[in-house]
Design an enzyme around this catalytic site. Sequence first.
Site, PDB file in Angstrom:
ATOM      1  N   GLY A 190       0.812  -1.203   0.000  1.00  0.00           N
ATOM      2  CA  GLY A 190       0.000   0.000   0.000  1.00  0.00           C
ATOM      3  C   GLY A 190       0.850   1.260   0.000  1.00  0.00           C
ATOM      4  O   GLY A 190       0.487   2.271  -0.618  1.00  0.00           O
ATOM      5  N   ASP A 199       0.206  -0.537  13.454  1.00  0.00           N
ATOM      6  CA  ASP A 199       0.701  -1.797  12.894  1.00  0.00           C
ATOM      7  C   ASP A 199       0.995  -2.836  13.969  1.00  0.00           C
ATOM      8  O   ASP A 199       1.145  -4.022  13.655  1.00  0.00           O
ATOM      9  CB  ASP A 199       1.965  -1.551  12.072  1.00  0.00           C
ATOM     10  CG  ASP A 199       1.655  -0.933  10.723  1.00  0.00           C
ATOM     11  OD1 ASP A 199       0.494  -1.038  10.270  1.00  0.00           O
ATOM     12  OD2 ASP A 199       2.561  -0.341  10.112  1.00  0.00           O
ATOM     13  N   ARG A 232       1.418  -9.199   9.544  1.00  0.00           N
ATOM     14  CA  ARG A 232       1.329  -8.869  10.974  1.00  0.00           C
ATOM     15  C   ARG A 232       0.536  -9.940  11.727  1.00  0.00           C
ATOM     16  O   ARG A 232       0.874 -10.300  12.858  1.00  0.00           O
ATOM     17  CB  ARG A 232       0.660  -7.513  11.172  1.00  0.00           C
ATOM     18  CG  ARG A 232       1.289  -6.363  10.400  1.00  0.00           C
ATOM     19  CD  ARG A 232       2.632  -5.937  10.917  1.00  0.00           C
ATOM     20  NE  ARG A 232       3.105  -4.753  10.205  1.00  0.00           N
ATOM     21  CZ  ARG A 232       4.355  -4.361  10.145  1.00  0.00           C
ATOM     22  NH1 ARG A 232       5.293  -5.046  10.777  1.00  0.00           N
ATOM     23  NH2 ARG A 232       4.710  -3.278   9.480  1.00  0.00           N
TER      24      ARG A 232
END
Length: 447
Positions: free
Chosen positions: A109, A331, A407
């Site tokens: 992204g 994140d 993640r």
Amino acid sequence: MSTSESVTLPPYTIIEPLGGPLEGSLTVPGDKSISHRAVLFAAMAEGTSHLTGVLDSEDVRASIRAVEALGASVLLDRQADGTLAGTVTGWGQQGPAQPDAPIDCGNSGTTARLLMGIVAPWDIKVTITGDASLQKRPMRRIVAPLAKMGCDFEPETPEHLPITVCGSRELRAIDYTSPMASAQLKTAVLLAGTFAEGTTTVNEPAPSRNHTELMLPEFNVPTTAGTRVASVQGPAEMLASDVVVPGDPSSAAFVAAAALLARGSSVRIENVSLNPARIGFVRTLERMGADIRESYEGAEGKEPRGAITINYTPTLRGCEIPSQHIASVIDEIPVLALVAAHARGITVFHEVGELRVKESDRLAAIIEGLGQLGIDAWEEGDDLYVEGNPNLQVPAGLVFDSHGDHRLAMTWALVGACGRVPVNVTEFTCVAVSYPDFLADLKGLVK
């Protein structure tokens, strides 16, 4: 695992317990956000930049391929420590070349969104696309301010990739109030504003990562920045600069969580970025009672760096993370939620709706995964609640769905690595997006 799961879930990796405490020191891969910007800014600049410590991951390689397609010369080689180092010779004042095909950003992204701002001020037409996951992520947030500056798009008001950016040398400087705290949005607008006449300003509702504001002056772009505002003065001539990339705090957060969860552990993470906008996870873990501290050891350019030391902490407590601090931990929320699952009491992450539009719907995935552990986790509006259990016992035979999200894959891997029974994680290889050697680094700390 049930028959239905074996049919519906993608291939999985068995994550075995590490079998002991984690001890010693290590370095984590180069910071992903800084690595992207080092490659992209160097490609925009006049002359040859020297880069070291660049993260070698699928996402950063997407940025490398993108700038090569636009005419930059990239000579970055893999080093003994696994990072990339070498030179990038940019297109400078002549501008990027017209690519002969769409630019595929893979799962990145950052590459896609920043690329829109990079090509907007030039008379070229660039189609930007990505993989199936990236094509679902929102892009209107970038399109809207760039359109206000005079950039055209095909389709006219696109929500998702693929998007064709129709650049213009007549961009207007704007004063833009962003509806969200987003370093990607901010950076895209500032990069376009670098080549517009006048001052381009982005105002944010909460602080976001400030790597762009710290790095642009190193490339000769007049930049001013405050807590929730950043400006560039254009048109500017970007000139080559040398960048040393410190370790990634987001990757460090997973090692820190492992040390907190594996009984008897004591780990020191060296040469990691200590940018205050990036170590919100340290502040969060402190509020949970974790034995964690950072020590400043210098700076790379304007980026502070140093070490983070973490010791196993037997008693953790729930806490609240207010909305104004969420951008600094966005994140790391999956792994912080896993730590919260082992804490006493309830942990609340306020205003985390952005998790729904990451590489996957991380909000739903966190609740689903913690539910498999017997942990009550739920959403109320855009808030995430996790009710911890200090006596958490992991049942055997769990299969965690990573949804192809790096993640999540690393978070669920910690359940097995730091526990007593193995777990299964689908599509674990997606960790190559940010931390290819994650498991190997953890195993290297077991004495």
